[in-house]
Design a protein around this motif. Structure first.
Motif, PDB file in Angstrom:
ATOM      1  N   TRP A 144       0.764  -1.406  -0.049  1.00 46.02           N
ATOM      2  CA  TRP A 144       0.002   0.013  -0.171  1.00 46.02           C
ATOM      3  C   TRP A 144       0.989   1.217   0.030  1.00 46.02           C
ATOM      4  O   TRP A 144       0.707   2.321  -0.707  1.00 46.02           O
ATOM      5  CB  TRP A 144      -0.999  -0.077   1.222  1.00 46.02           C
ATOM      6  N   ASP A 180      -4.393  -2.007  -2.599  1.00 43.06           N
ATOM      7  CA  ASP A 180      -5.648  -2.018  -1.569  1.00 43.06           C
ATOM      8  C   ASP A 180      -5.746  -3.477  -1.018  1.00 43.06           C
ATOM      9  O   ASP A 180      -6.435  -4.136  -1.974  1.00 43.06           O
ATOM     10  CB  ASP A 180      -6.714  -1.218  -1.959  1.00 43.06           C
ATOM     11  N   SER A 237      -9.933  -5.934  -3.894  1.00 41.39           N
ATOM     12  CA  SER A 237      -8.486  -6.203  -3.914  1.00 41.39           C
ATOM     13  C   SER A 237      -7.794  -6.970  -4.983  1.00 41.39           C
ATOM     14  O   SER A 237      -6.557  -6.353  -5.389  1.00 41.39           O
ATOM     15  CB  SER A 237      -8.361  -7.143  -2.624  1.00 41.39           C
ATOM     16  N   SER A 279      -7.474  -4.058  -7.563  1.00 45.88           N
ATOM     17  CA  SER A 279      -6.557  -3.163  -7.247  1.00 45.88           C
ATOM     18  C   SER A 279      -4.979  -3.798  -7.535  1.00 45.88           C
ATOM     19  O   SER A 279      -4.307  -2.893  -8.024  1.00 45.88           O
ATOM     20  CB  SER A 279      -6.570  -2.692  -5.585  1.00 45.88           C
TER      21      SER A 279
END
Length: 558
Positions: free
Chosen positions: A115, A121, A222, A225
């Motif tokens: 991150w 994320d 996720s 991301s």
């Protein structure tokens, strides 16, 4: 003047499917390996997850002498649990399997750092995210260890990561070993697959979807991301077809630097007399199965049609295939019996004992078995999508019906208990295959079909279908060997009609025309061999190496 491409000295590729046969990416990697191994002998390394410690993996042949000094160093000094050997495929490339479970204890720190460094994320992770990410991170550490031990700044090194499951490792190397040029390949976007799988219109509204917002709505934040951040940060971002590149542009806000189309090797296709012998045998086997299950006496003039692939009912177009077969039952001009197979692995239970007994006897049968649609019992007989749709359509497989449908719901690995032959040894017996995909980044199944001289019907929502159109300069026709149907979010019914009419048309053709179509199908397959498509990889290596060089320069200037 042609630009001189930069060529790597070493290539590392990581994928969940190295020595682990679970999907289409296995086919991409395992068929391409021989071509790269010939060009970069033992300088291409495939890194995969080690699920097999203490168990026999038929795809991996361990060799304790191979890379021995580095392996011992990696285990003792870098705390990596690795095994080295060869991937048991043509070309026998070096494979490194890594046990990623020791990294679970550091999971939170790894995610926090991802991150901080790249805005990945991981807060909403669930399901297979942790397992994939820990493997990916471990793969990155393996390459770092190998690089530090064996290589120098003057070596040109590529690291290619496949799918979101390997993104974390690519980003780790980007930061910790910036000299390594990184490539990320998405074979299908997480969001695109989710939109299609959730019955939302993907194509007409593609321009209006926001990938980040949709990832929240569809609960894949996720995965999206890591996929998006990797695409934006690597030295070269790639995908497998123009249709998936459109998704990348809209949903990841990043266009591919190079499109790496999926080739294949045809070394599994028999030649000459052997081909004819195998085709004859496969036809006899499939017709015998149909006759014993249905209590019929179908002869060699029967048209054998098939579909296959993963059990994605809508995305693979299994629903529209069944719809077309139902409409075919009412087609008065159909002049031949049709047996249509659905070779799609479901939640399979046992091979049917009653069918086994019939197959073992030489008797003729005049009555069908109970539930004459399926070769194996399922754990979810009352909630299976294929069986449900056959019931809904009121398909009967009755002797009066010219169209019979048979569902083979297992992996055709040669040990299924009924057919006991591999998929390739059965597909050769078909006359026509149908893959009317709604969501299909590439489409190996129609490509494999035409390699066996079996003409295929597919759509222009499959990367392969689009490629055939561009190859031919027009939408592929039955005469070309691949019929490419125009498919949209909303023309399901028209697609079913076109499939119905194409099967009817094909059934009427004289043998001389069928042979021309079969040859044309094989010609298309030849143009998709790796020897033609590998050049796109060399382009990607060049892009990655040049960008890595620039990146390292700017690091030094800072």
């Amino acid at each position: 003047m042609m630009k001189q491409l930069l060529t790597p000295d070493y290539i590392f590729e990581s994928s969940w499917e190295v020595c682990n046969k679970v999907g289409g990416i296995y086919t991409v990697l395992s068929t391409r390996a021989k071509t790269l191994q010939n060009t970069f002998p033992d300088r291409i390394f495939f890194i995969g997850p080690d699920f097999w410690s203490g168990k026999e993996n038929p795809l991996f042949v361990e060799d304790s002498k191979l890379l021995q000094a580095w392996r011992e160093h990696a285990i003792k000094k870098d705390d990596l649990k690795v095994r080295v050997g060869r991937w048991n495929i043509p070309g026998k490339p070096i494979a490194i399997l890594v046990d990623f479970t020791p990294f679970y204890k550091d999971k939170n720190e790894i995610y926090t750092q991802a991150w901080i460094d790249f805005q990945v994320d991981s807060l909403h992770a669930y399901g297979d995210y942790d397992e994939a990410s820990m493997f990916s991170y471990a793969a990155g550490k393996v390459v770092e260890s190998f690089y530090r031990y064996n290589l120098t700044m003057s070596d040109k090194v590529i690291y290619q990561a496949h799918e979101w499951m390997t993104g974390l490792g690519a980003l780790y190397l980007q930061k910790h070993v910036p000299e390594i040029a990184t490539i990320f390949t998405t074979h299908a976007t997480t969001i695109g697959r989710s939109i299609a799988g959730n019955n939302k219109p993907l194509y007409d509204y593609l321009f209006a979807y926001n990938g980040d917002q949709m990832s929240r709505e569809l609960n894949v934040e996720s995965k999206h991301s890591i996929e998006k951040q990797t695409a934006h940060h690597v030295d070269c971002f790639t995908t497998v077809s123009d249709i998936t590149n459109n998704e990348c542009k809209e949903l990841l806000d990043k266009e591919a630097d190079v499109v790496l189309m999926n080739g294949f090797e045809d070394d599994f296709v028999p030649k000459g007399e052997e081909f004819e012998k195998k085709r004859k045998y496969a036809r006899a086997l499939l017709l015998n199965l149909a006759n014993k299950l249905l209590g019929t006496h179908l002869g060699d003039d029967t048209l054998i049609v098939g579909t296959s692939g993963r059990y994605e009912f809508k995305n693979k177009g299994i629903n529209v295939y069944l719809e077309a077969l139902n409409r075919l039952t009412r087609k008065k001009s159909l002049n031949r019996e049709v047996v249509a197979f659905v070779n799609v692995p479901g939640w399979v239970g046992d091979a049917r004992e009653d069918l086994k007994q019939r197959l073992e006897s030489n008797d003729d049968y005049n009555t069908p078995l109970e539930c004459p649609f399926i070769t194996h019992w399922l754990h979810n007989m009352s909630h299976d999508q294929v069986l449900d749709m056959l019931k809904y359509l009121n398909m009967s497989n009755s002797p009066e019906s010219k169209v019979k449908v048979i569902f083979v719901p297992c992996y055709l690995d040669g040990n299924d208990g009924i057919l006991n032959e591999t998929y390739y040894d059965l597909i050769i017996g078909a006359d026509l295959s149908v893959y009317p995909s709604y969501y299909e980044p590439w489409g190996y199944t129609p490509l494999e079909s035409v390699a066996f001289k079996v003409p295929a019907i597919t759509t222009d929502l499959a990367g392969f279908g689009l490629w055939v159109n561009s190859l031919k300069g027009h939408p592929g026709t039955l005469e070309d060997g691949v019929k490419v149907i125009h498919r949209t979010d909303y023309n399901y019914s028209e697609v079913a009609d076109v499939i119905r009419d194409t099967i009817t048309e094909f059934a009427k053709l004289p043998e001389s025309e069928v042979q021309i179509i079969r040859k044309n199908a094989a010609d298309i397959a030849e143009k998709a061999l790796w020897k033609h498509f590998i050049r796109y990889y060399y382009e990607a290596y060049d892009v990655a190496l040049r960008n890595a060089k620039e990146r390292c320069k700017s690091y030094k200037q800072k």
